[in-house]
Design an enzyme around this catalytic site. Structure first.
Site, PDB file in Angstrom:
ATOM      1  N   HIS A  36       0.843  -1.207   0.000  1.00 14.18           N
ATOM      2  CA  HIS A  36       0.000   0.000   0.000  1.00 14.18           C
ATOM      3  C   HIS A  36       0.874   1.252   0.000  1.00 14.18           C
ATOM      4  O   HIS A  36       0.596   2.215  -0.709  1.00 14.18           O
ATOM      5  CB  HIS A  36      -0.869   0.049   1.264  1.00 14.18           C
ATOM      6  N   VAL A 175       4.950  -5.391  -4.499  1.00 12.70           N
ATOM      7  CA  VAL A 175       6.012  -5.369  -3.488  1.00 12.70           C
ATOM      8  C   VAL A 175       6.065  -6.747  -2.831  1.00 12.70           C
ATOM      9  O   VAL A 175       5.026  -7.314  -2.476  1.00 12.70           O
ATOM     10  CB  VAL A 175       5.745  -4.268  -2.436  1.00 12.70           C
TER      11      VAL A 175
END
Ligand code: AMP
Length: 281
Positions: A36, A175
């Site tokens: 995020h 990620v």
């Protein structure tokens, strides 16, 4: 940083803004992590004003899914947003998003029934509906999404285009943690042995990627080789392992130069997804 709980108030604040102020928007379900934050950082850099939503959207959970146990560490999330320079956190109350009598849903047909849609009926209808509402409430210039949820990004791009939402969509890379496992709020359900075990998903995706890049076009064989890598470790149930076309998520054939290798698995009760875009030489 402002925390706003009412769609009406946020809508009033943002729709009357000067058009030259660029607004970036990052929708999340909270339990914020490095994935995020990569979206938030990018949006911060590229916009004058940054809105992040934190909303565990009931409409995208099935009746036997983890809506109630989904992590909600709101204090920590707000601290992370403050540190990242977020201007507004939109943290709506569910009853204000779905008031009594709510009956309007957005369905992106076909794409929503494939891959994750096959085992999570109604999931993408919930996602498309809430994101439509967010786009109307926030009217951002740019919407930031993660490649981690590849099917979601493809569906939302389709929706934005089909329904003429005046917003640009940017999809940011996945990620990963050290063993390759895609960072996810649901990783909180895994113990350390399961986290180690889940590293094999990245291994299997990469093996498929290597074979495709190497010119192998027998996708069924590639899938079975990748599935064998996962099966060699006990404790992972594969929901799907597919190689699909990036535009319509149909089975990739030899005409597609860029394909999406996508998987969903279950480790105990935890459902994990991951994917890799591969460019054939
Ligand atoms: P979620 O809170 O899981 O609904 O995710 C909110 C947004 O963050 C979505 O656009 C996700 O695709 C994105 N996201 C989640 N995990 C990652 C990750 N590991 N890397 C990049 N983006 C991510």
């Amino acid at each position: 940083m402002k925390i706003i709980r009412s769609p009406k108030i946020l809508n009033a604040l943002l729709t009357r803004r000067e058009r030259k102020i660029k607004v970036g928007f990052v929708p999340t379900m909270g339990a914020l992590h490095a994935g995020h934050l990569s979206l938030i950082e990018r949006a911060r850099k590229e916009n004058d004003f940054l809105v992040v939503s934190i909303f565990v959207n009931p409409a995208q959970f099935g009746p036997r899914e983890d809506l109630d146990k989904y992590p909600r560490p709101i204090k920590n999330d707000l601290a992370l947003c403050r540190k990242a320079g977020v201007d507004i956190v939109f943290f709506p109350e569910p009853r204000l998003m779905y008031p009594e009598g709510f009956t309007t849903y957005v369905t992106v047909e076909k794409l929503s029934d494939l891959l994750c849609g096959a085992s999570r009926p109604g999931h993408f209808r919930g996602v498309a509906t809430v994101v439509s509402k967010f786009l109307n409430i926030v009217s951002p210039d740019t919407l930031y999404l993660g490649q981690k949820d590849a099917q979601q990004a493809i569906i939302l791009k389709r929706m934005v285009s089909d329904l003429n939402f005046p917003v640009k969509v940017k999809v940011m890379p996945t990620v990963r943690s050290e063993n390759g496992l895609a960072v996810s709020s649901r990783n909180a359900y895994l113990n350390s042995r399961e986290i180690e075990l889940a590293g094999v998903l990245w291994e299997a995706l990469n093996r498929a990627g290597e074979l495709i890049r190497g010119g192998n076009m027998d996708y069924q064989k590639i899938i079975s080789e990748a599935r064998k890598i996962i099966a060699a470790r006990k404790g992972i149930a594969v929901d799907y392992f597919s190689i699909v076309n990036l535009d319509n998520l149909s089975r990739a054939d030899n005409k597609n130069r860029r394909v999406l290798v996508a998987l969903a698995v279950r480790i105990n009760k935890t459902r994990l997804i991951d994917n890799l875009i591969v460019c054939r030489r």
